[in-house]
Structure formats: structure tokens, C-alpha cells
Design a protein around this motif. Structure first.
Motif, mmCIF file in Angstrom:
data_model
loop_
_atom_site.group_PDB
_atom_site.id
_atom_site.type_symbol
_atom_site.label_atom_id
_atom_site.label_comp_id
_atom_site.label_asym_id
_atom_site.label_seq_id
_atom_site.Cartn_x
_atom_site.Cartn_y
_atom_site.Cartn_z
ATOM 1 N N ALA A 663 0.853 -1.177 0.000
ATOM 2 C CA ALA A 663 0.000 0.000 0.000
ATOM 3 C C ALA A 663 0.886 1.222 0.000
ATOM 4 O O ALA A 663 2.012 1.204 0.522
ATOM 5 N N GLY A 664 0.378 2.313 -0.600
ATOM 6 C CA GLY A 664 1.180 3.520 -0.634
ATOM 7 C C GLY A 664 0.549 4.608 -1.459
ATOM 8 O O GLY A 664 -0.666 4.641 -1.681
ATOM 9 N N ILE A 665 1.395 5.503 -1.950
ATOM 10 C CA ILE A 665 0.973 6.699 -2.677
ATOM 11 C C ILE A 665 1.233 6.490 -4.166
ATOM 12 O O ILE A 665 2.240 5.897 -4.552
ATOM 13 N N ILE A 666 0.314 6.987 -5.007
ATOM 14 C CA ILE A 666 0.381 6.721 -6.437
ATOM 15 C C ILE A 666 0.288 8.015 -7.237
ATOM 16 O O ILE A 666 -0.396 8.961 -6.853
ATOM 17 N N ALA A 667 1.019 8.049 -8.368
ATOM 18 C CA ALA A 667 0.847 9.059 -9.414
ATOM 19 C C ALA A 667 0.230 8.338 -10.596
ATOM 20 O O ALA A 667 0.791 7.354 -11.093
ATOM 21 N N PHE A 668 -0.920 8.830 -11.066
ATOM 22 C CA PHE A 668 -1.783 8.027 -11.944
ATOM 23 C C PHE A 668 -2.271 8.844 -13.124
ATOM 24 O O PHE A 668 -2.876 9.900 -12.972
#
Length: 776
Positions: A663-668
Motif C-alpha cells: 500500500a502507498g501513494i500513487i501518481a496516476f
């Protein structure tokens, strides 16, 4: 050498060595075998060198990749400066050139060899193996020859390499009297097959010889056994005793060890070596006070254990070069260190081409830790070239020109097959015989000489400073195995400092004596091959006003080669600053105080919930690969321009079940064009990745800092002014204060990426996000 440049006169090749100008283009098995046969006796190109590798490069500059006139592919490089004065580089079995690619063996070069006088202009030499000199204990037609590691030990060149094919990978050894060969395998593997019951991938050797003469072998890759270290026997042909794990499970490969200021530094490369344009392959380092470890990184985190450390030396930085790992170090004639890696050009237009050329950059040592270009990492612009020539010096191919005999008697020259020309004194008198450069720089310089003793009667030495026949400071080696420095004034020794080399060292073979003189202080070192493996060291003061450099002998016992004086490099002492995080952009942030998530939307089905000031989200059995269930992402629009997105995450990976739950942070932008920063379990280890791939496989991914159950994760967004690409640099922290800034990855120009959260790649964990914040 660029084809547009005229070659300089070439010295005669080594005995039995023929010439060729470029690697021959191969077409078909017959051509490959014919060239391999020729290579078994050594192929050496004409040796003209000039100041730049390409017509567009100004003198004294270069641009990556190196060897661009010879090799589109030169992976897993190893390098050594031969006693003939050339730098020789070796690579994994390869097709070398894009127009030469074929099947696994048809158009292959079996560990190709190139050489250079200046580390910029390279020429083809030949190959280590062919059908007539390959290891007979392996089938030539089904074996791969990978990852050579070359050293000079006990008067011979040792080339450790990987033999691979099927499940039978192991480490082998070939030796030669000259770096161009011919090379001869010793007839058996150095490591027995299945040495560690398949827990360790027995590839990527590196050898280190300590100052007590003990030899060590490092090897391993991305299995649970990680990278291992083991003792070798006296002649370096077999392992002795039990190995020790020095890098943890599924963390790295391609070990390389140097010793500096009393520390042993273990370089290794992370995941993503062969993923073409999607691979990261960063270089890491740890250090220890013992060659068998335990190694720790700059934060004091060990390289083994559950949550693995490793200080970043090199990582993708957003330019065209990615997968810049599998490193080897080399020093130029000014004393500056350089690092060679293989890389992949992500702008390569042919997606089928997987060749990894060699790239080279300055290696800086700052506050006790190495980093490439002060933390800027691999270059893609015109750079200042290594110093490949002495300000004053000679390899004595042309006699004693440029030197003057001072003291007890004259000097003459001789030749041998390894070093070419060398100098030796004529007189057998007891007083020092000096051979001094007629004109050399003063002040801060690097001094060097290859030396050996013909007999036990006298000494051989490197002149650190002199003011005529009776006033000099000389670093001496004698047959008892002692390194000493003597300061002589008016013919009388007024100061002496000494240390010993290991028992049994053979000073009848070539050894390198070097000294860096800075602010009147000379740091003297003796080594076998200038590869960061000191056998003895001394530091002394020398008169600032005296001349620098030269060779010395007593009783006619010494032979010397490659005697040079060069203005000392200026070290880089400050790293490039980490990105600055500006004021918080509160209009974009989310503290999860209530369930009303204004400005947020879902890609895929909604999942998770706000609870007690956190976003609580069990990991999904899904990913973005499109091969199964598509993962969800909780997203919001991001600011434009430069910004940093941050989240605080609790994910209990310490006790995680086996799998890739993360789990974590995303650039999408889309499932295909997205990256996310997330910790996960990788077998027995825990790591944090910037996930470049779309599925659960960690192979292409970029490792960042050490992991923990509670982490702070950052993505720093910038826009490339030339391409318009969206660049994201990842950072991790275990306390919310001290961040490890890792490499950069890219998303296509145009569509503005959204920023958000993910919880995916397998069930069994629950992610708790405290907040998402944005900073200018």
C-alpha cells in the motif's frame, strides 16, 4: 576512437597478438566460431588515442555512453589498468552491436575485451573465450559466460566469471599473463555446483585481497541467500570454510568491494537489471570494519536482516539512462575515482533491442560515503573527461626520454611481454639511484609507479619529493616485505616511517606504488592493481618546495614502469542538496477527519473507509496489469508545476504473510501510465519500492530507503522542460523527519497525473493512511 580521427602511431602488440580495428560483424555460426578461434590467441586493435571519443565532443570531454564507436552493448563491465599502461575492460557475453544481434550463441562475443589509453577512446581487443579455449567441464554451445571480475594477483591476471545455463550456475576462474590473453580456465569451478542448495544464485563474482593476503569471494543475486562472502584458498581457486550472507534476501547482486580509510565498502546493485526501459537497477553501498561484515549504510541500518539498508550511490535521475547498475570502480591518473555501469537508453526506438552499453561517471566520496556526481547520478550531457595522461611520466616504450638519472649511476630500459618497456638501474651501488622527470608539476600531485624487485639485495621506490642527489623523500619496498618512507637531507636519513606487507608477498611481481600529495602531506599506498585494494599504507609530511615524482632503486635491484606525476584532482566535498519542501498547499490536502472526501474520486470500485481519523483499507487481491482483477485507486487532482505529495502510512509488513501485499501513494494517468511508492514483503525481507511495473512482480522496480511498519512516503513532481514528461522523485522516512531521497521515474507528457492512494497486490494486510498532504 572515432572513425573521423586519425590514429596515432601504435606500439607493437604483445607476443602472439594480432591487430583489428573494430569488432568484426558476425553473421552466422561459422563466422562466430572463426572469430572466437582468433580471439583465443588474442586480438588487439591499433592503439591510436585522441582527446575525445566523438567528433562533436570537445577535447578533454566525453558523453555517455562510452565505447559508442565500438559497442552498443557492453554489460556487467569490469576494468583494470594493465602493466602495459592501457585500461582493459571486459563484459558479459554479448552481441556488442545492434546490427550484430542474433541467437544466444550465433553472433555472440564471449566476454569481449576492449582497451583505452584515456578511458574515453576505446578499441576492440578480442574475447576471453572461444571454442578452442573455453572451460572443458562445460558444454560451450549451451553455456553463458557472464559478469567477469578482473584482478592482478601474484603476477597474473585473474578473471573470475559466471558460468550459467539451466539450473547450474556457478563461479569459475581463468588466468592470463597479459590482460589481452590468451586466457586459460583453471579446469574446474571455484564454487562447487549447488554449493548452497540453490538458496543462492551463484553468479556475479567479485574478489578482494586484504592487506593480510587473505582472499575473499563475493557472489550472489536475488534469491533468499542474497549476496554471500567466503574465504578463498591461497591461490584463489577454491573456497575455504562457510560463506556469510552480507546482503539480504532478494535485495541485490553484482558485489564490488574496495577499502578506504580503514573501511570496507561493499557496492551492489538492486532490482531491474534487464527490464530494458522499465528497469531501475540502482547501485547501493554499505561499509564494515571487516571484509565479512556486518555491513551497514549511512543511517546505520544493516544490509542483512528483515528491513534492509543500503545507501544509494546511483539511481535513475529522469534523463534517458535507466538500469545503470552492475558497477566497477577505476581511478584516473589524477587520483579521481570513476564508476562504470551498464545502462539502458529508454529512448531507444527498437523495443526488441536489449543491449546495455557501458556508461561512466565521476565517483565522489563525501563525508565517508560514495555517490555518483555528488548525487546527480548518471550523466547525459557533455562531461569533463577522466585524466588519462600524466603531466610528466613515461611507460618507457620510447626509452628514458623526459627523465634524468641522478645519484649513484645510470639507468637503462628493458622489455617484457606484460608491461612492454620498463626502466632499471645499471649500477649495483648501495646509494640511492634516482630517475627523475625533467619537468613535473609542483604542489599537490598524484604520483605513481609500477615496481618490482629483481633480487633480495636492494630496494625499489617511488620518489615523493626531491631537491637534488642528497635531499629526497622516497617510499621504498624491500624484499622483506616492508614499505618505508625515508626523508634524507644532505645525504643523511633524518626521518623514517615503516609498515609491513603480509608474509609471503611476492615483490618480484609488479606492484603499484602511489602517493597523493596534498598540502605537503603524502598518503602512500601499495597495491597490486589500482583497484581500491591497498596492501599497505603510510602518511608522511614532505617538503613543499621540493620537486615531485620519480623512481628510485638501490643495488640495481629495482625495475619500474608507468612512472608518472599528475596534478592532483580537486575533490567534491558537498552533495547536491535534497529537494526542498515548501509551504503546505492546504486546499489539496486530506486529513481524513470525516467521510466527506471532497475532490476525491475512484478509479475502479470504491474500497476502504474513513475511521478514527485515518483511511483504513484492506489490501486488494488485484493490480494494474490487466491480467486479473483491476486494482482500485483513490485519486484527486494535483497542483501543477513543482510540488511534493506526502502520506503517512501504517502497514504491518514486519509480520506480513508471504506475498506482495502493499500500500502507498500513487501518481496516476492510467493503469498503464502510473507509478506508486509502497513497502512490501519480498520473501524473508521487507523493502520499499517505487513500483514501475503494473503487476506484483518486483523485478523492474526501484528500491528506495529502509522499510518499516510505519512510514512517511513522498513523491516530488517536476516537469522536464525539454520533453514535457512528468518526473517523480521518491523519498521514504521512518520517523517523518529524515528522508532518503531515491531515484526519479517518468510519466508521459500531456495529461496531468492525479495523486492518490492504493492498497493492492494481495490480501492479508490492512493499510492505515493518516493523511495526504501537498507542499509547494
Amino acid at each position: 576512437m572515432s572513425p573521423a580521427m586519425s590514429p596515432a602511431p601504435s606500439p607493437a602488440p604483445a607476443p602472439g597478438v594480432s591487430r583489428t580495428t573494430t569488432p568484426p560483424r558476425r553473421r552466422g555460426r561459422v563466422a562466430a566460431l572463426l572469430v572466437a578461434v582468433a580471439a583465443s590467441v588474442g586480438l588487439v586493435a591499433s592503439s591510436g588515442v585522441t582527446a575525445s571519443a566523438d567528433p562533436d565532443d570537445a577535447p578533454g570531454t566525453y558523453r555517455n555512453h562510452v565505447m559508442d564507436n565500438l559497442a552498443d552493448a557492453f554489460s556487467d563491465p569490469s576494468i583494470i589498468r594493465g602493466k602495459d599502461g592501457y585500461w582493459y575492460a571486459y563484459a558479459t557475453q554479448t552481441s556488442m552491436r545492434k546490427d550484430n544481434q542474433g541467437g544466444p550463441w550465433e553472433d555472440q562475443y564471449f566476454m569481449p575485451i576492449t582497451r583505452s589509453k584515456d578511458l574515453v577512446n576505446w578499441e576492440y581487443v578480442g574475447e576471453v573465450f572461444g571454442p578452442d579455449n573455453h572451460p572443458e567441464w562445460r558444454d560451450f554451445a549451451t553455456t553463458y559466460y557472464w559478469a567477469p571480475d578482473v584482478r592482478y594477483i601474484d603476477g597474473k591476471y585473474y578473471l573470475y566469471y559466471s558460468v550459467a545455463g539451466g539450473d547450474k550456475n556457478t563461479i569459475a576462474l581463468a588466468t592470463a599473463d597479459h590482460p589481452a590473453g590468451p586466457w586459460r580456465d583453471i579446469g574446474h569451478p571455484v564454487l562447487p555446483y549447488d554449493y548452497q542448495d540453490k538458496v543462492v544464485n551463484q553468479i556475479d563474482p567479485a574478489v578482494f585481497v586484504d592487506d593480510d593476503g587473505q582472499k575473499y569471494l563475493y557472489y550472489g543475486s536475488f534469491k533468499d541467500g542474497g549476496i554471500q562472502a567466503v574465504h578463498l584458498n591461497d591461490d584463489g581457486t577454491e573456497v575455504v570454510g562457510d560463506p556469510v550472507q552480507v546482503v539480504g534476501a532478494r535485495r541485490g547482486e553484482a558485489a564490488y568491494v574496495v577499502k578506504r580509510d580503514g573501511w570496507y565498502y561493499l557496492f551492489y546493485s538492486g532490482l531491474g537489471c534487464c527490464a530494458k526501459a522499465d528497469g531501475a537497477y540502482p547501485v547501493f553501498v554499505g561499509r564494515a570494519k571487516d571484509p565479512m561484515g556486518p555491513f551497514v549504510d549511512a543511517e546505520g541500518v544493516g544490509l542483512t536482516g528483515l528491513h534492509l539498508g543500503g545507501t544509494i550511490v546511483n539511481s535513475p535521475n529522469g534523463n534517458r539512462w535507466v538500469s545503470t547498475g552492475h558497477s566497477a570502480n577505476v581511478v584516473d591518473k589524477s587520483g579521481q575515482d570513476w564508476i562504470l555501469t551498464n545502462g539502458f537508453d529508454r529512448t531507444e526506438t527498437d523495443p526488441s533491442w536489449g543491449g546495455r552499453p557501458a556508461v561512466m561517471d565521476r565517483l565522489d566520496w563525501i563525508d565517508g560515503w560514495p555517490t555518483v556526481r555528488a548525487g546527480e547520478w548518471t550523466s547525459d550531457d557533455v562531461e569533463t573527461a577522466p585524466v588519462g595522461a600524466w603531466d610528466a611520466g613515461s611507460d618507457f616504450t620510447d626509452g628514458l626520454r623526459g627523465f634524468a638519472a641522478v645519484g649513484a649511476g645510470p639507468w637503462t630500459t628493458g622489455t617484457d611481454a606484460d608491461s612492454g618497456g620498463f626502466a632499471r638501474p645499471v649500477s649495483r651501488g648501495a646509494d640511492p639511484q634516482l630517475l627523475l622527470p625533467r619537468k613535473a608539476p609542483r604542489g599537490d600531485v598524484r604520483l605513481e609507479a609500477d615496481v618490482r624487485l629483481r633480487d633480495d639485495a636492494g630496494r625499489v621506490g617511488l620518489v615523493l619529493a626531491s631537491d637534488g642527489e642528497d635531499d629526497h623523500a622516497i617510499a621504498w619496498l624491500d624484499a622483506s616485505g616492508r614499505l618505508s618512507v625515508e626523508l634524507t637531507r644532505h645525504g643523511v636519513v633524518v626521518q623514517r616511517k615503516a609498515t609491513r606487507l603480509y608474509d609471503g608477498v611476492d615483490l618480484g611481481t609488479w606492484h603499484a606504488l602511489t602517493a597523493e600529495v596534498r598540502d605537503g602531506r603524502a598518503d602512500v599506498q601499495v597495491s597490486a592493481d589500482l583497484l581500491g585494494i591497498p596492501l599497505a599504507e603510510l602518511s608522511v609530511d614532505v617538503p613543499r618546495s621540493w620537486d615531485r615524482g620519480g623512481a628510485a632503486s638501490t643495488r640495481g635491484s629495482g625495475e619500474l614502469d608507468n612512472v608518472g606525476v599528475t596534478t592532483l584532482y580537486t575533490p567534491v566535498t558537498e552533495k547536491v542538496a535534497d529537494p526542498e519542501v515548501g509551504p503546505e498547499l492546504t486546499e489539496y490536502g486530506e486529513e481524513f477527519d470525516d467521510a466527506d472526501l471532497d475532490g476525491w474520486s475512484w478509479f475502479g470500485p470504491a474500497d476502504g473507509q474513513v475511521a478514527d481519523g485515518e483511511y483504513v483499507w484492506p489490501t486488494q487481491d488485484a493490480d494494474f496489469s490487466g491480467k486479473g482483477t483491476m486494482a482500485s485507486a483513490l485519486l484527486r487532482d494535483a497542483p501543477t508545476g513543482t510540488y511534493t505529495a506526502e502520506t503517512k502510512l501504517h502497514l504491518p509488513i514486519t509480520d506480513a504473510p508471504d506475498g506482495r501485499s502493499q500500500a502507498g501513494i500513487i501518481a496516476f494517468q492510467s493503469p498503464e501510465d502510473s507509478i506508486h511508492l509502497a513497502p512490501t514483503r519480498t520473501g524473508p525481507s521487507r523493502q520499499v519500492f517505487l513500483w514501475i511495473g503494473r503487476d506484483r512482480d518486483s523485478w523492474p522496480e526501484m528500491q528506495i530507503g529502509p522499510s518499516a511498519d510505519t512510514m512517511w512516503l513522498r513523491l516530488r513532481h517536476t516537469v522536464d522542460p525539454d520533453t514535457g514528461e512528468h518526473l517523480f522523485r521518491a523519498a521514504t522516512s521512518r520517523d517523518g523527519k529524515h528522508y532518503v531521497w531515491g531515484g526519479v521515474w517518468h510519466l508521459p507528457a500531456g495529461q496531468e497525473p492525479r495523486i492518490g492512494l492504493v492498497s493492492l497486490a494481495g490480501t492479508g494486510l490492512t493499510a492505515e493512511f493518516d493523511y495526504v498532504r501537498f507542499y509547494r
